[in-house]
Design a protein around this motif. Structure first.
Motif, PDB file in Angstrom:
ATOM      1  N   GLN A 167       2.007 -13.008  -7.395  1.00  0.00           N
ATOM      2  CA  GLN A 167       1.992 -12.386  -8.721  1.00  0.00           C
ATOM      3  C   GLN A 167       2.657 -11.012  -8.744  1.00  0.00           C
ATOM      4  O   GLN A 167       3.127 -10.555  -9.782  1.00  0.00           O
ATOM      5  CB  GLN A 167       0.547 -12.246  -9.203  1.00  0.00           C
ATOM      6  CG  GLN A 167      -0.184 -13.561  -9.360  1.00  0.00           C
ATOM      7  CD  GLN A 167      -1.616 -13.357  -9.852  1.00  0.00           C
ATOM      8  OE1 GLN A 167      -1.961 -12.290 -10.337  1.00  0.00           O
ATOM      9  NE2 GLN A 167      -2.430 -14.392  -9.715  1.00  0.00           N
ATOM     10  N   SER A 168       2.673 -10.325  -7.601  1.00  0.00           N
ATOM     11  CA  SER A 168       3.116  -8.929  -7.586  1.00  0.00           C
ATOM     12  C   SER A 168       4.618  -8.754  -7.395  1.00  0.00           C
ATOM     13  O   SER A 168       5.103  -7.627  -7.304  1.00  0.00           O
ATOM     14  CB  SER A 168       2.383  -8.164  -6.482  1.00  0.00           C
ATOM     15  OG  SER A 168       2.643  -8.744  -5.213  1.00  0.00           O
ATOM     16  N   ALA A 169       5.372  -9.857  -7.337  1.00  0.00           N
ATOM     17  CA  ALA A 169       6.823  -9.742  -7.132  1.00  0.00           C
ATOM     18  C   ALA A 169       7.491  -8.884  -8.199  1.00  0.00           C
ATOM     19  O   ALA A 169       8.340  -8.044  -7.881  1.00  0.00           O
ATOM     20  CB  ALA A 169       7.458 -11.125  -7.063  1.00  0.00           C
ATOM     21  N   PRO A 170       7.149  -9.025  -9.512  1.00  0.00           N
ATOM     22  CA  PRO A 170       7.774  -8.150 -10.518  1.00  0.00           C
ATOM     23  C   PRO A 170       7.501  -6.676 -10.273  1.00  0.00           C
ATOM     24  O   PRO A 170       8.360  -5.840 -10.542  1.00  0.00           O
ATOM     25  CB  PRO A 170       7.133  -8.614 -11.834  1.00  0.00           C
ATOM     26  CG  PRO A 170       6.693 -10.007 -11.586  1.00  0.00           C
ATOM     27  CD  PRO A 170       6.285 -10.047 -10.150  1.00  0.00           C
ATOM     28  N   TRP A 171       6.318  -6.350  -9.777  1.00  0.00           N
ATOM     29  CA  TRP A 171       5.989  -4.947  -9.486  1.00  0.00           C
ATOM     30  C   TRP A 171       6.892  -4.412  -8.384  1.00  0.00           C
ATOM     31  O   TRP A 171       7.403  -3.295  -8.476  1.00  0.00           O
ATOM     32  CB  TRP A 171       4.514  -4.852  -9.087  1.00  0.00           C
ATOM     33  CG  TRP A 171       3.982  -3.438  -9.040  1.00  0.00           C
ATOM     34  CD1 TRP A 171       4.703  -2.278  -9.009  1.00  0.00           C
ATOM     35  CD2 TRP A 171       2.609  -3.042  -9.065  1.00  0.00           C
ATOM     36  NE1 TRP A 171       3.875  -1.187  -8.988  1.00  0.00           N
ATOM     37  CE2 TRP A 171       2.580  -1.633  -9.023  1.00  0.00           C
ATOM     38  CE3 TRP A 171       1.416  -3.745  -9.093  1.00  0.00           C
ATOM     39  CZ2 TRP A 171       1.390  -0.907  -9.006  1.00  0.00           C
ATOM     40  CZ3 TRP A 171       0.226  -3.027  -9.086  1.00  0.00           C
ATOM     41  CH2 TRP A 171       0.208  -1.629  -9.042  1.00  0.00           C
ATOM     42  N   TRP A 172       7.105  -5.231  -7.346  1.00  0.00           N
ATOM     43  CA  TRP A 172       7.987  -4.761  -6.268  1.00  0.00           C
ATOM     44  C   TRP A 172       9.442  -4.671  -6.728  1.00  0.00           C
ATOM     45  O   TRP A 172      10.203  -3.839  -6.237  1.00  0.00           O
ATOM     46  CB  TRP A 172       7.852  -5.671  -5.047  1.00  0.00           C
ATOM     47  CG  TRP A 172       6.585  -5.394  -4.295  1.00  0.00           C
ATOM     48  CD1 TRP A 172       5.458  -6.154  -4.269  1.00  0.00           C
ATOM     49  CD2 TRP A 172       6.318  -4.236  -3.494  1.00  0.00           C
ATOM     50  NE1 TRP A 172       4.495  -5.549  -3.488  1.00  0.00           N
ATOM     51  CE2 TRP A 172       4.993  -4.364  -3.001  1.00  0.00           C
ATOM     52  CE3 TRP A 172       7.045  -3.116  -3.138  1.00  0.00           C
ATOM     53  CZ2 TRP A 172       4.406  -3.417  -2.178  1.00  0.00           C
ATOM     54  CZ3 TRP A 172       6.478  -2.156  -2.314  1.00  0.00           C
ATOM     55  CH2 TRP A 172       5.156  -2.309  -1.844  1.00  0.00           C
ATOM     56  N   ARG A 173       9.803  -5.506  -7.680  1.00  0.00           N
ATOM     57  CA  ARG A 173      11.143  -5.352  -8.264  1.00  0.00           C
ATOM     58  C   ARG A 173      11.251  -4.014  -8.989  1.00  0.00           C
ATOM     59  O   ARG A 173      12.288  -3.340  -8.936  1.00  0.00           O
ATOM     60  CB  ARG A 173      11.444  -6.496  -9.233  1.00  0.00           C
ATOM     61  CG  ARG A 173      11.577  -7.859  -8.562  1.00  0.00           C
ATOM     62  CD  ARG A 173      12.087  -8.918  -9.527  1.00  0.00           C
ATOM     63  NE  ARG A 173      11.978 -10.252  -8.942  1.00  0.00           N
ATOM     64  CZ  ARG A 173      11.114 -11.181  -9.336  1.00  0.00           C
ATOM     65  NH1 ARG A 173      10.291 -10.916 -10.351  1.00  0.00           N
ATOM     66  NH2 ARG A 173      11.058 -12.357  -8.755  1.00  0.00           N
ATOM     67  N   LEU A 174      10.179  -3.624  -9.683  1.00  0.00           N
ATOM     68  CA  LEU A 174      10.150  -2.317 -10.341  1.00  0.00           C
ATOM     69  C   LEU A 174      10.305  -1.199  -9.320  1.00  0.00           C
ATOM     70  O   LEU A 174      11.078  -0.259  -9.513  1.00  0.00           O
ATOM     71  CB  LEU A 174       8.835  -2.155 -11.109  1.00  0.00           C
ATOM     72  CG  LEU A 174       8.521  -0.743 -11.648  1.00  0.00           C
ATOM     73  CD1 LEU A 174       9.527  -0.345 -12.735  1.00  0.00           C
ATOM     74  CD2 LEU A 174       7.098  -0.683 -12.198  1.00  0.00           C
ATOM     75  N   ARG A 175       9.594  -1.295  -8.193  1.00  0.00           N
ATOM     76  CA  ARG A 175       9.671  -0.253  -7.174  1.00  0.00           C
ATOM     77  C   ARG A 175      11.061  -0.197  -6.551  1.00  0.00           C
ATOM     78  O   ARG A 175      11.607   0.894  -6.320  1.00  0.00           O
ATOM     79  CB  ARG A 175       8.606  -0.504  -6.096  1.00  0.00           C
ATOM     80  CG  ARG A 175       7.183  -0.270  -6.603  1.00  0.00           C
ATOM     81  CD  ARG A 175       6.136  -0.480  -5.522  1.00  0.00           C
ATOM     82  NE  ARG A 175       4.838   0.024  -5.961  1.00  0.00           N
ATOM     83  CZ  ARG A 175       3.747   0.022  -5.202  1.00  0.00           C
ATOM     84  NH1 ARG A 175       3.784  -0.488  -3.970  1.00  0.00           N
ATOM     85  NH2 ARG A 175       2.612   0.523  -5.666  1.00  0.00           N
ATOM     86  N   ALA A 176      11.630  -1.359  -6.284  1.00  0.00           N
ATOM     87  CA  ALA A 176      12.988  -1.381  -5.727  1.00  0.00           C
ATOM     88  C   ALA A 176      13.990  -0.798  -6.723  1.00  0.00           C
ATOM     89  O   ALA A 176      14.936  -0.096  -6.340  1.00  0.00           O
ATOM     90  CB  ALA A 176      13.382  -2.800  -5.340  1.00  0.00           C
ATOM     91  N   THR A 177      13.780  -1.062  -8.011  1.00  0.00           N
ATOM     92  CA  THR A 177      14.658  -0.510  -9.042  1.00  0.00           C
ATOM     93  C   THR A 177      14.556   1.007  -9.093  1.00  0.00           C
ATOM     94  O   THR A 177      15.563   1.709  -9.220  1.00  0.00           O
ATOM     95  CB  THR A 177      14.302  -1.112 -10.416  1.00  0.00           C
ATOM     96  OG1 THR A 177      14.473  -2.528 -10.367  1.00  0.00           O
ATOM     97  CG2 THR A 177      15.185  -0.530 -11.508  1.00  0.00           C
ATOM     98  N   LEU A 178      13.350   1.529  -8.984  1.00  0.00           N
ATOM     99  CA  LEU A 178      13.165   2.982  -8.986  1.00  0.00           C
ATOM    100  C   LEU A 178      13.901   3.637  -7.824  1.00  0.00           C
ATOM    101  O   LEU A 178      14.545   4.680  -7.978  1.00  0.00           O
ATOM    102  CB  LEU A 178      11.668   3.310  -8.902  1.00  0.00           C
ATOM    103  CG  LEU A 178      10.896   3.335 -10.221  1.00  0.00           C
ATOM    104  CD1 LEU A 178       9.392   3.320  -9.968  1.00  0.00           C
ATOM    105  CD2 LEU A 178      11.283   4.554 -11.039  1.00  0.00           C
TER     106      LEU A 178
END
Length: 907
Positions: A167-178
């Motif tokens: 479930q947390s893959a979108p959150w890690w995408r956010l962190r990688a984007t930052l």
């Protein structure tokens, strides 16, 4: 294996702290996750489990990295295991990149250790060069000296794969984007689906205050990075609500200097956490006298950055609060002693630091901003809880202190200390990474750049130049040589780089890649394009040629090239070409307000009102504090509303449009052909813009004109007052739009003078309540005259308008005095002896006749005023000064008036 605690492993990766209750370390996926959480990236990325994912597809580095490995899950694998494996390795790769470029200490694993035997021949330098080229995004190049960029690229590729069970893959995408955004030259718009994919996760984590608070905070940090301040503020507040953080900026008695005797109210931030402490060590507050950490064991003092002492002979290290009670007695936090506040949870500290950033974003650029931000920073510094959050707090304090003479020295030393402590091992890597994503901590090169800029502000240009050259920030190097009055050195450096005579990175030389031909092959196009743009900035005579070359080199992806070329054509009034270039620029990177503004101005010059409206709309959407864009947007609404072709030239006879690029003011006039809806849109745009351009008299003038047109007379009255306040001293009576003033008076006197006598009439009741008519408008117009206009300027029309208002109030004597004041400064009252202009004299005779009629009408209504003597004196004095006109027919009228007053006085 269904026994894998998927959700638990995901939460541990997100929180950055291992749970000792999980003991199933024989499971390779659990063991791998533990290594990632504890910062053992070499062990994780080179483990046998990881090697199953990094299987090579080819043996040569001539394809994108996305085609290098078999990242997809094989059909025979358990999909849950495969997704946990990919996520853990993505996090390990991302955090390895962060460790090398943000937190330190030095990284013990290289990309070659992960991809060995995959490609031959290969070096760390070659794979990093490929990664840097692929990390360029939205026309913006990635910083070419970033260490191990291949790890960031691998993390992006792993996170881009589909996840059905994690479930947390979108959150890690956010962190990688930052992280990715921070290595680009300029922020670039992110896909809309990124934020949308986080909404289900926000709902799922609503019951977990720690994780939901973190998610809201990190979403706010992305908004902050993209300059979306309003959205960022909303996310920061949501984060505080999620964690239960209570905070209040208030005042308390205290002292700020060593010799201060009188206690004064000082700003203080009261804050209290409600999160579980999670077995964190609580650090005692800073001592009041010395500002050092008091009674701390050695292990606790060793895991936070050094806090530099101020050592000033006047200022205290920190505000010394002498009152145990805050000023706000009805607050929920009034039980907190300002001098001894409880420690905050590290996540709450991160939220406060983010709120502090938002204070800077949403406040005007003046001293109050620093005063507002300082209590936030001081509250975090007083209790060091985490290496990263404390580093960020010290960095913010260093920035705040950089503009004050008594603190600039500590500011510079503190910044240097923060840079120096990054490679050290004074704290564990897991501690440094745990709250890294919850704060906007700059990278190593950004902090060094900030130090160099600090040197520049102090006039230490040589030291700044050395840092910029080491960081290979050629744009700043060129500026330094310009400051040293040697621009030719900057041009020579750029030409050497472009022609291969000068190698950039020391790493290239160290790996034997110094030949110019090879460098020309591997140098990524985005960076080369930027160098051509810099050369164009320095050689104006060949600027267009260099910008075009930059566009070609980048394969038509360089937003910088098109922005520069568009500005070049705009400055030379080649507006069609400028529009073409700027449209390409904003299509590549739509987040830069300046590009939209110039595009709007160019479209306005070409009378493309629709295009200009769209451009200025984007300006205010990106930066709502851009008053110039709000003003020009309002003007475009009125332009678009013009129904007739020939009305275009008349639209703004009064409307003032400031073109910030060239400082040109265009004039035009509102017409009845403009639809009311467009006028109302213009009114609202100007009203919004004036919130951020309160001192801009042109915008107030425009607001006044449109307000009159849409019937908002009370706002027009306020606007006229602001125009007079801003320009009265310079322009005198010309600062008052007398037509508007007379219309305001007319709107007042249309209503009944004494509505109390006929309150049964519904129409009269409406006029009393209507703020734009009658008594509803009277108070504002009266204040406008008495406190704003008449105390600064005067003219006959102003006095006559004021007298009319007084007449409506039945103040006969005051009205008569106002008419007389207007007469004295009019043509008749100021005419000197010897005047030869007949037409002017005839105009003056009309004024004499008018004031005589006024005296006869108003005089009998005053009890003590000797109006007959006043009238005779006016006529006699005027005739004495203008005897040269005795032969004119109007002279007989003056003789008759004098005779009439003589008889009336004798009676």
């Amino acid at each position: 294996m269904t026994s894998i605690p998927t959700l638990s492993l995901e939460n541990l990766l997100l929180e950055g702290k291992w749970d000792p209750k999980i003991r199933d370390l024989n499971n390779p996926f659990v063991n791998l996750t533990k290594s990632v959480v504890e910062g053992q990236f070499r062990s994780a990325l080179t483990s046998p489990t990881a090697r199953t994912l990094f299987q090579p597809r080819c043996k040569a580095l001539d394809r994108p990295l996305s085609e290098l490995f078999h990242f997809a899950i094989q059909a025979t694998e358990n999909p849950v295991e495969g997704e946990i494996l990919r996520l853990a390795l993505a996090v390990a790769s991302l955090h390895a990149f962060v460790q090398a470029n943000w937190t330190g200490p030095n990284l013990d694993v290289q990309p070659l250790d992960v991809v060995q035997d995959a490609i031959t021949p290969i070096t760390n330098v070659s794979i990093d060069q490929v990664a840097i080229a692929e990390l360029a995004y939205g026309g913006e190049p990635a910083y070419h000296l970033a260490k191990v960029p291949a790890f960031l690229r691998i993390s992006q590729l792993l996170l881009a794969l589909p996840y059905s069970h994690v479930q947390s893959a979108p959150w890690w995408r956010l962190r990688a984007t930052l992280v990715h955004q921070q290595i680009l030259d300029e922020p670039v718009a992110v896909p809309l689906e990124l934020q949308a994919s986080l909404e289900p996760l926000c709902l799922a984590l609503a019951a977990d205050p720690l994780l939901s608070g973190r998610l809201y905070l990190e979403q706010g940090l992305l908004d902050h990075l993209l300059s979306q301040d309003k959205s960022a503020a909303e996310h920061f507040v949501k984060a505080a609500r999620a964690t239960g953080l209570e905070y209040e900026l208030t005042g308390a008695l205290g002292k700020r200097t060593k010799f201060q005797e009188t206690e004064l109210s000082q700003l203080v931030l009261l804050a209290e956490s409600h999160l579980h402490e999670d077995d964190l060590d609580i650090s005692p507050p800073l001592q009041k006298e010395q500002g050092a950490i008091s009674q701390r064991d050695a292990s606790q003092t060793s895991n936070v950055p050094e806090t530099m002492a101020l050592n000033d002979d006047t200022l205290l290290e920190q505000t010394e609060f002498t009152s145990s009670r805050p000023a706000a007695t009805n607050s929920r936090l009034d039980h907190i002693d300002p001098s001894s506040q409880p420690p905050l949870h590290p996540l709450d500290q991160c939220i406060l630091l983010s709120l502090c950033l938002n204070v800077k974003n949403t406040s005007p650029s003046h001293g109050l901003t620093s005063e507002q931000m300082s209590p936030y920073v001081a509250r975090v510094i007083s209790h060091p809880r985490n290496w990263s959050s404390h580093t960020m707090a010290l960095l913010l304090r260093s920035r705040l202190e950089s503009s004050r003479t008594r603190t600039v020295e500590r500011s510079t030393f503190q910044l240097q200390a923060l840079i120096d402590q990054m490679p050290t091992t004074d704290s564990t890597l897991s501690e440094r990474l745990r709250y890294f994503h919850s704060i906007p901590l700059p990278s190593k090169w950004e902090m060094e750049k900030e130090l160099a800029l600090r040197f520049l502000s102090l006039g230490v240009v040589k030291s700044a130049l050395e840092i910029f050259e080491r960081l290979e920030m050629w744009e700043e190097v060129v500026k330094c040589w310009g400051a040293l009055e040697r621009p030719e050195k900057g041009i020579a450096i750029l030409r050497d780089l472009l022609e291969g005579r000068k190698a950039e990175a020391e790493a290239v030389l160290a790996h034997g890649k110094s030949t110019s031909a090879h460098r020309k092959e591997v140098q990524d196009s985005a960076r080369e394009s930027k160098l051509w743009c810099l050369l164009g900035d320095l050689e104006p005579e060949k600027a267009a040629e260099h910008y075009e070359r930059a566009w070609e080199v980048s394969r038509e992806t360089s937003g910088r090239a098109m922005r520069s070329l568009g500005g070049y054509y705009f400055a030379r009034a080649k507006y069609p070409r400028a529009i073409t270039c700027l449209k390409r620029a904003v299509a590549i990177n739509p987040l830069l307000t300046r590009s939209w503004f110039i595009l709007g101005c160019a479209s306005m010059r070409e009378e493309d009102w629709e295009g200009a409206r769209n451009a200025f709309s984007r300006c205010v959407a990106l930066d709502e504090e851009d008053g110039e864009s709000w003003n020009n947007l309002a003007s475009m609404y009125l332009r678009l509303g013009s129904a007739k072709e020939d009305a275009v030239s008349e639209i703004f006879a009064c409307f003032k449009i400031t073109d910030e690029i060239e400082g040109v003011t265009i004039a035009g006039s509102t017409t009845k052909s403009i639809p009311f809806s467009n006028k109302l849109l213009a009114f609202r745009a100007l009203k919004e813009g004036l919130r951020f351009s309160y001192d801009n008299w042109r915008m107030w003038y425009n607001y006044m004109v449109v307000a009159m047109d849409v019937g908002e007379l009370q706002e027009a009255c306020r606007a006229l007052g602001r125009v007079v306040e801003e320009t009265g001293d310079k322009l005198g009576a010309q600062s008052v739009d007398e037509d508007v003033l007379e219309r305001l008076v007319e709107a007042v006197v249309r209503g009944p003078a004494n509505p109390a006598e006929t309150l049964e009439d519904s129409r009269v009741q409406n006029e009393v309540a209507n703020p734009n008519e009658g008594h509803g408008l009277f108070r504002n117009v009266s204040i406008l005259f008495e406190k704003t206009i008449l105390s600064r300027v005067s003219s006959p029309r102003i006095f006559r308008a004021y007298a009319r208002l007084l007449t409506w109030e039945s103040k006969w004597q005051e009205a008569l005095k106002a008419y007389l004041d207007g007469y004295r400064i009019g043509t008749a009252g100021t005419m000197e002896k010897g005047e030869a202009d007949v037409e002017k004299w005839r105009e003056a005779v009309s004024e004499v006749e008018e004031i005589v009629d006024i005296l006869r009408n108003f005089g009998p209504r005053t009890e003590v005023y000797k109006w007959r003597l006043q009238g005779r004196s006016i006529v006699r004095a005027f005739m004495a000064r203008t005897r040269d006109f005795e032969d004119e027919p109007e002279w007989g009228l003056l003789v008759e008036l004098q005779s009439e007053f003589q008889k009336e006085c004798e009676e």
